[in-house]
Design an enzyme around this catalytic site. Structure first.
Site, PDB file in Angstrom:
ATOM      1  N   ARG A   1       0.681  -1.058  -0.309  1.00 23.98           N
ATOM      2  CA  ARG A   1      -0.233  -0.090   0.349  1.00 23.98           C
ATOM      3  C   ARG A   1       1.228   1.619  -0.324  1.00 23.98           C
ATOM      4  O   ARG A   1       1.373   1.543  -0.988  1.00 23.98           O
ATOM      5  CB  ARG A   1      -0.808  -0.475   1.167  1.00 23.98           C
ATOM      6  CG  ARG A   1      -2.001   1.068   1.118  1.00 23.98           C
ATOM      7  CD  ARG A   1      -2.123   2.356   1.094  1.00 23.98           C
ATOM      8  NE  ARG A   1      -1.101   2.518   2.790  1.00 23.98           N
ATOM      9  CZ  ARG A   1      -0.387   3.770   3.719  1.00 23.98           C
ATOM     10  NH1 ARG A   1      -0.620   5.101   2.136  1.00 23.98           N
ATOM     11  NH2 ARG A   1      -0.295   3.960   4.430  1.00 23.98           N
ATOM     12  N   ASP A   2       1.711   1.156   1.546  1.00 21.88           N
ATOM     13  CA  ASP A   2       2.369   2.831   1.477  1.00 21.88           C
ATOM     14  C   ASP A   2       3.684   3.282   0.090  1.00 21.88           C
ATOM     15  O   ASP A   2       3.429   3.983  -0.287  1.00 21.88           O
ATOM     16  CB  ASP A   2       2.701   2.510   3.144  1.00 21.88           C
ATOM     17  CG  ASP A   2       2.721   4.304   2.996  1.00 21.88           C
ATOM     18  OD1 ASP A   2       3.287   5.190   2.218  1.00 21.88           O
ATOM     19  OD2 ASP A   2       3.325   4.590   4.085  1.00 21.88           O
TER      20      ASP A   2
ATOM     21  N   HIS B   1       5.029   4.464  12.510  1.00 24.21           N
ATOM     22  CA  HIS B   1       5.207   3.873  10.946  1.00 24.21           C
ATOM     23  C   HIS B   1       6.641   5.071  10.956  1.00 24.21           C
ATOM     24  O   HIS B   1       6.209   6.300  11.405  1.00 24.21           O
ATOM     25  CB  HIS B   1       4.140   4.524  10.236  1.00 24.21           C
ATOM     26  CG  HIS B   1       4.299   4.749   8.855  1.00 24.21           C
ATOM     27  ND1 HIS B   1       3.497   3.053   8.320  1.00 24.21           N
ATOM     28  CD2 HIS B   1       4.403   4.961   8.318  1.00 24.21           C
ATOM     29  CE1 HIS B   1       3.359   3.530   7.109  1.00 24.21           C
ATOM     30  NE2 HIS B   1       4.106   5.008   6.896  1.00 24.21           N
TER      31      HIS B   1
ATOM     32  N   HIS C   1       9.258   6.889   8.237  1.00 18.91           N
ATOM     33  CA  HIS C   1       9.546   7.132   6.466  1.00 18.91           C
ATOM     34  C   HIS C   1      11.346   7.608   7.077  1.00 18.91           C
ATOM     35  O   HIS C   1      11.432   7.956   8.020  1.00 18.91           O
ATOM     36  CB  HIS C   1       8.802   7.907   6.306  1.00 18.91           C
ATOM     37  CG  HIS C   1       7.522   7.591   5.985  1.00 18.91           C
ATOM     38  ND1 HIS C   1       7.507   7.769   4.161  1.00 18.91           N
ATOM     39  CD2 HIS C   1       6.568   7.438   6.477  1.00 18.91           C
ATOM     40  CE1 HIS C   1       6.383   7.330   3.733  1.00 18.91           C
ATOM     41  NE2 HIS C   1       5.663   6.488   5.736  1.00 18.91           N
TER      42      HIS C   1
ATOM     43  N   CYS D   1       4.949   9.192  -0.030  1.00 15.26           N
ATOM     44  CA  CYS D   1       3.470  10.169  -0.066  1.00 15.26           C
ATOM     45  C   CYS D   1       3.244  10.746  -0.926  1.00 15.26           C
ATOM     46  O   CYS D   1       4.255  11.691  -1.262  1.00 15.26           O
ATOM     47  CB  CYS D   1       2.951  10.532   1.525  1.00 15.26           C
ATOM     48  SG  CYS D   1       1.090  11.371   1.096  1.00 15.26           S
TER      49      CYS D   1
ATOM     50  N   ASN E   1       9.874   4.261   2.630  1.00 16.54           N
ATOM     51  CA  ASN E   1       9.661   3.750   4.500  1.00 16.54           C
ATOM     52  C   ASN E   1      11.345   3.031   5.462  1.00 16.54           C
ATOM     53  O   ASN E   1      11.701   3.179   4.062  1.00 16.54           O
ATOM     54  CB  ASN E   1       8.801   2.787   4.716  1.00 16.54           C
ATOM     55  CG  ASN E   1       7.077   3.053   4.313  1.00 16.54           C
ATOM     56  OD1 ASN E   1       6.319   3.650   5.375  1.00 16.54           O
ATOM     57  ND2 ASN E   1       6.688   3.504   3.335  1.00 16.54           N
TER      58      ASN E   1
HETATM   59 ZN    ZN Z   1       3.861   5.885   5.373  1.00 22.64          ZN
END
Ligand code: ZN
Length: 302
Positions: free
Chosen positions: A17-18, A209, A211, A242, A251
């Site tokens: 996803r990310d 989370h 980055h 993002c 990430n």
């Molecule tokens: Zn992220």
């Protein structure tokens, strides 16, 4: 004297996803499924596999239903999808995914760019999604984006982040995550904010989370772990960013995380060699080198 360390931690893979949403060229559904299935074989216990956002905003993840239909759902893995509104929730329910991740940005500007709403409007909407999701029998985890700063606004006050988190807790979220969406966090702030969050979370699991945009990813992981956090997001090979936060690349690479944990004697249940193999597979599918460092150097040999 030694560090206070947990015996084990949970690593949540976010690459599908990310990571994927930041790739400009659309990755064919079958390749996504191939990657997700390979990741399911590494011993991971949790993976965010897609997002039910409008395909107009994130065309890369427009095949969410298709991915969920075709991927295998391995026993013992918590698969989740990101949901940002009621429509997304309906799609998640129809796709029979047991867990959803919802989120609100703590930065006004990022919130407007990400969901075209103020922070308060975004929060109100998400609180409704949490409630409806729980009513539908889903497990809901809620995250605060831009918890450690915003590229547009700079500092984000900790009070604002904690206020959002406590609304999530009141709404019954089963997990609370803090995301350093723009890679602006430092270990001192991370330690303080996670300590304060864990204080109010009253036993509800918290997750981190990070980055690696400015190289502080693993240092921040250690700081969050020292504060008592033991769920950590990573993305295969260090994919990510993002689309609505310029310069927010990378990430923390899942293999870098896992390598560090294992070297510290902390269990993850993940086969690191298999994880590195997955990262190589993603590199070959995307046709480019990924930033993961263990991917380059290989796991530590003893
Ligand atoms: Zn992220």
């Amino acid at each position: 004297m030694s560090l206070q360390l947990p015996q084990s931690v949970t690593v949540v893979e976010q690459g599908p996803r990310d990571g994927f949403q930041n790739e400009k060229e659309v990755i064919p559904t079958e390749e996504k499924v191939r990657i997700i299935d390979a990741l399911s074989d590494t011993g991971l216990k949790a993976m965010q596999v897609t997002s039910f956002v409008h395909p107009k905003w994130v065309p890369q993840l427009g095949d969410a239903e298709e991915v969920l239909k075709r991927m295998k759902r391995a026993e013992g893995i918590k698969y989740s999808a990101l949901v940002l509104n009621e429509k997304g929730l309906q799609r998640a329910i129809e796709s029979e995914i047991g867990t959803i991740d919802v989120g609100v940005s703590a930065s006004e500007t990022h919130s407007r760019k990400n969901v075209n709403m103020t922070v308060q409007e975004g929060l109100d909407r998400i609180l409704g999604v949490i409630e409806a999701g729980k009513e539908a029998g889903l497990s809901v985890r809620a995250g605060v984006m831009c918890s450690f700063g915003c590229v547009f606004e700079g500092n984000v006050p900790m009070e604002n982040v904690l206020r959002i988190a406590s609304s999530f807790l009141s709404a019954g979220a089963e997990g609370i995550g803090l995301a350093d969406t723009t890679g602006m966090g430092n270990p001192a702030d991370v330690y303080e904010l996670f300590s304060r969050l864990i204080d109010i979370a009253d036993g509800v699991p918290v997750s981190a989370h990070f980055h690696n945009t400015r190289g502080s990813g693993l240092a921040n992981v250690l700081a969050a772990m020292q504060a008592g956090c033991n769920v950590f997001d990573g993305a295969i090979g260090g994919l990510g960013g993002c689309p609505f936060a310029p310069g927010a690349t990378g990430n923390v690479a899942t293999a870098d995380l896992v390598n560090m944990f294992h070297e510290m004697g902390i269990e993850t249940g993940i086969d690191l060699e298999k994880l590195v193999e997955c990262a190589r597979m993603v590199e070959s599918i995307l046709g480019k080198e990924l930033p993961g460092q263990v991917l380059r150097a290989g796991p530590v040999k003893h």
